[in-house]
Design a protein around this motif. Sequence first.
Motif, PDB file in Angstrom:
ATOM      1  N   UNK A  71     -63.870 -59.013  35.122  1.00 41.14           N
ATOM      2  CA  UNK A  71     -62.733 -58.137  34.844  1.00 41.14           C
ATOM      3  C   UNK A  71     -61.442 -58.871  35.173  1.00 41.14           C
ATOM      4  N   UNK A  72     -60.285 -58.374  34.672  1.00 40.51           N
ATOM      5  CA  UNK A  72     -59.013 -58.959  35.112  1.00 40.51           C
ATOM      6  C   UNK A  72     -58.868 -58.832  36.625  1.00 40.51           C
ATOM      7  N   UNK A  73     -58.244 -59.825  37.231  1.00 39.16           N
ATOM      8  CA  UNK A  73     -58.128 -59.835  38.688  1.00 39.16           C
ATOM      9  C   UNK A  73     -57.399 -58.594  39.210  1.00 39.16           C
ATOM     10  N   UNK A  74     -56.366 -58.138  38.483  1.00 39.89           N
ATOM     11  CA  UNK A  74     -55.634 -56.956  38.953  1.00 39.89           C
ATOM     12  C   UNK A  74     -56.496 -55.708  38.887  1.00 39.89           C
ATOM     13  N   UNK A  90     -66.037 -63.184  43.409  1.00 44.49           N
ATOM     14  CA  UNK A  90     -65.452 -64.495  43.136  1.00 44.49           C
ATOM     15  C   UNK A  90     -64.171 -64.324  42.330  1.00 44.49           C
ATOM     16  N   UNK A  91     -63.282 -65.279  42.468  1.00 47.91           N
ATOM     17  CA  UNK A  91     -62.010 -65.273  41.763  1.00 47.91           C
ATOM     18  C   UNK A  91     -61.920 -66.547  40.936  1.00 47.91           C
ATOM     19  N   UNK A  92     -61.652 -66.369  39.629  1.00 49.70           N
ATOM     20  CA  UNK A  92     -61.511 -67.514  38.728  1.00 49.70           C
ATOM     21  C   UNK A  92     -60.210 -67.343  37.953  1.00 49.70           C
ATOM     22  N   UNK A  93     -59.159 -67.990  38.426  1.00 48.78           N
ATOM     23  CA  UNK A  93     -57.863 -67.841  37.772  1.00 48.78           C
ATOM     24  C   UNK A  93     -57.400 -66.399  37.824  1.00 48.78           C
ATOM     25  N   UNK A  94     -57.166 -65.804  36.658  1.00 45.69           N
ATOM     26  CA  UNK A  94     -56.737 -64.405  36.603  1.00 45.69           C
ATOM     27  C   UNK A  94     -57.905 -63.460  36.340  1.00 45.69           C
ATOM     28  N   UNK A  95     -59.131 -63.922  36.569  1.00 46.93           N
ATOM     29  CA  UNK A  95     -60.320 -63.100  36.382  1.00 46.93           C
ATOM     30  C   UNK A  95     -61.031 -62.929  37.718  1.00 46.93           C
ATOM     31  N   UNK A  96     -61.658 -61.771  37.888  1.00 50.46           N
ATOM     32  CA  UNK A  96     -62.458 -61.499  39.073  1.00 50.46           C
ATOM     33  C   UNK A  96     -63.889 -61.220  38.640  1.00 50.46           C
ATOM     34  N   UNK A  97     -64.834 -61.764  39.389  1.00 50.05           N
ATOM     35  CA  UNK A  97     -66.257 -61.636  39.085  1.00 50.05           C
ATOM     36  C   UNK A  97     -66.931 -60.871  40.214  1.00 50.05           C
ATOM     37  N   UNK A  98     -67.342 -59.640  39.903  1.00 54.09           N
ATOM     38  CA  UNK A  98     -67.966 -58.758  40.885  1.00 54.09           C
ATOM     39  C   UNK A  98     -69.476 -58.815  40.715  1.00 54.09           C
ATOM     40  N   UNK A  99     -70.191 -59.159  41.770  1.00 60.03           N
ATOM     41  CA  UNK A  99     -71.648 -59.180  41.699  1.00 60.03           C
ATOM     42  C   UNK A  99     -72.185 -57.764  41.874  1.00 60.03           C
ATOM     43  N   UNK A 100     -73.082 -57.387  40.986  1.00 55.93           N
ATOM     44  CA  UNK A 100     -73.697 -56.056  41.016  1.00 55.93           C
ATOM     45  C   UNK A 100     -75.212 -56.238  40.912  1.00 55.93           C
ATOM     46  N   UNK A 124     -63.420 -55.907  29.763  1.00 55.85           N
ATOM     47  CA  UNK A 124     -64.508 -55.849  30.734  1.00 55.85           C
ATOM     48  C   UNK A 124     -65.775 -56.350  30.066  1.00 55.85           C
ATOM     49  N   UNK A 125     -66.451 -57.284  30.698  1.00 57.66           N
ATOM     50  CA  UNK A 125     -67.717 -57.757  30.164  1.00 57.66           C
ATOM     51  C   UNK A 125     -68.707 -57.940  31.300  1.00 57.66           C
ATOM     52  N   UNK A 126     -69.978 -57.909  30.960  1.00 55.69           N
ATOM     53  CA  UNK A 126     -71.033 -58.033  31.952  1.00 55.69           C
ATOM     54  C   UNK A 126     -71.942 -59.195  31.606  1.00 55.69           C
ATOM     55  N   UNK A 127     -72.426 -59.893  32.633  1.00 52.41           N
ATOM     56  CA  UNK A 127     -73.397 -60.970  32.492  1.00 52.41           C
ATOM     57  C   UNK A 127     -74.706 -60.502  33.109  1.00 52.41           C
ATOM     58  N   UNK A 128     -75.779 -60.561  32.322  1.00 52.89           N
ATOM     59  CA  UNK A 128     -77.071 -60.107  32.809  1.00 52.89           C
ATOM     60  C   UNK A 128     -78.177 -61.060  32.421  1.00 52.89           C
ATOM     61  N   UNK A 129     -79.325 -60.505  32.062  1.00 54.83           N
ATOM     62  CA  UNK A 129     -80.491 -61.317  31.726  1.00 54.83           C
ATOM     63  C   UNK A 129     -80.175 -62.255  30.565  1.00 54.83           C
ATOM     64  N   UNK A 130     -80.522 -63.533  30.729  1.00 55.01           N
ATOM     65  CA  UNK A 130     -80.273 -64.528  29.699  1.00 55.01           C
ATOM     66  C   UNK A 130     -78.906 -65.163  29.764  1.00 55.01           C
ATOM     67  N   UNK A 131     -78.035 -64.707  30.668  1.00 59.25           N
ATOM     68  CA  UNK A 131     -76.700 -65.274  30.802  1.00 59.25           C
ATOM     69  C   UNK A 131     -76.640 -66.164  32.047  1.00 59.25           C
ATOM     70  N   UNK A 197     -55.329 -49.228  32.696  1.00 60.55           N
ATOM     71  CA  UNK A 197     -53.961 -49.234  33.199  1.00 60.55           C
ATOM     72  C   UNK A 197     -53.303 -50.598  33.001  1.00 60.55           C
ATOM     73  N   UNK A 198     -54.058 -51.672  33.244  1.00 59.62           N
ATOM     74  CA  UNK A 198     -53.504 -53.017  33.067  1.00 59.62           C
ATOM     75  C   UNK A 198     -53.141 -53.260  31.601  1.00 59.62           C
TER      76      UNK A 198
END
Length: 220
Positions: A71-74, A90-100, A124-131, A197-198
């Motif tokens: 998702x966007x970091x904000x 994790x934070x990658x530039x202006x993106x945030x990666x939330x582990x679920x 918003x995108x999700x990484x799952x099986x195969x990613x 909102x962003x």
Amino acid sequence: MGVPAVHAVPLPRRPLDPPEPSEPPEAEPCAPPTGPDARARHWYENDLGWAIVPGRPLRLLTGVRFDVLDVPAEAGAGALRHLAPGSPVALRGDRMELLVAAGSAEELPGLLDWLEWGAVSLDLRALGAGDALEAPVPPLPGAREADSVRGAAVWLRPPGPGREVEASLPALPAMGREGSAPDLVRLVDTVALECHRARLRRACAGPQAALRRNQPLAFS
């Protein structure tokens, strides 16, 4: 006729002392991996037990121990309060990666529809099986903080060892983990709201910024 020369017979040699039994050499401890890439791979594979995708750059296999919401970091910052303290982020530039929790990526489309966000365009995108997720820089001695400037991800909230990570990941209550991990439904709803909102803020700021750029300078 001369007297033959008498040659002295050499004395028998003293037998050599048998060598003292030597102790077997001590086994040398396994040398720690050297180089940032080797240390990072060792940390993910041995300390955390996470699956690594062969090749470079170092990538983590998703859909096995965890999934990821990107998702966007904000927007992610507004959702941090819904995460357990040990839930990795994790934070990658202006993106945030939330582990679920693993399997969350498959649930995301239906969950967004149920929360009435399915018809809204969300960043918003999700990484799952195969990613796979490009591995963030581990919080190890010698880790290069400058990598975050070059776009590599860094751990905002680093993961703990072993399966302690999985116990802190947001999950659906139906997965039998209610009370032991943050609610994935609440997290997704918050992230979707923050993404919306962003997007609205960017849409509102766009015309105004363009107007300021095109407005002629005024002189008194």
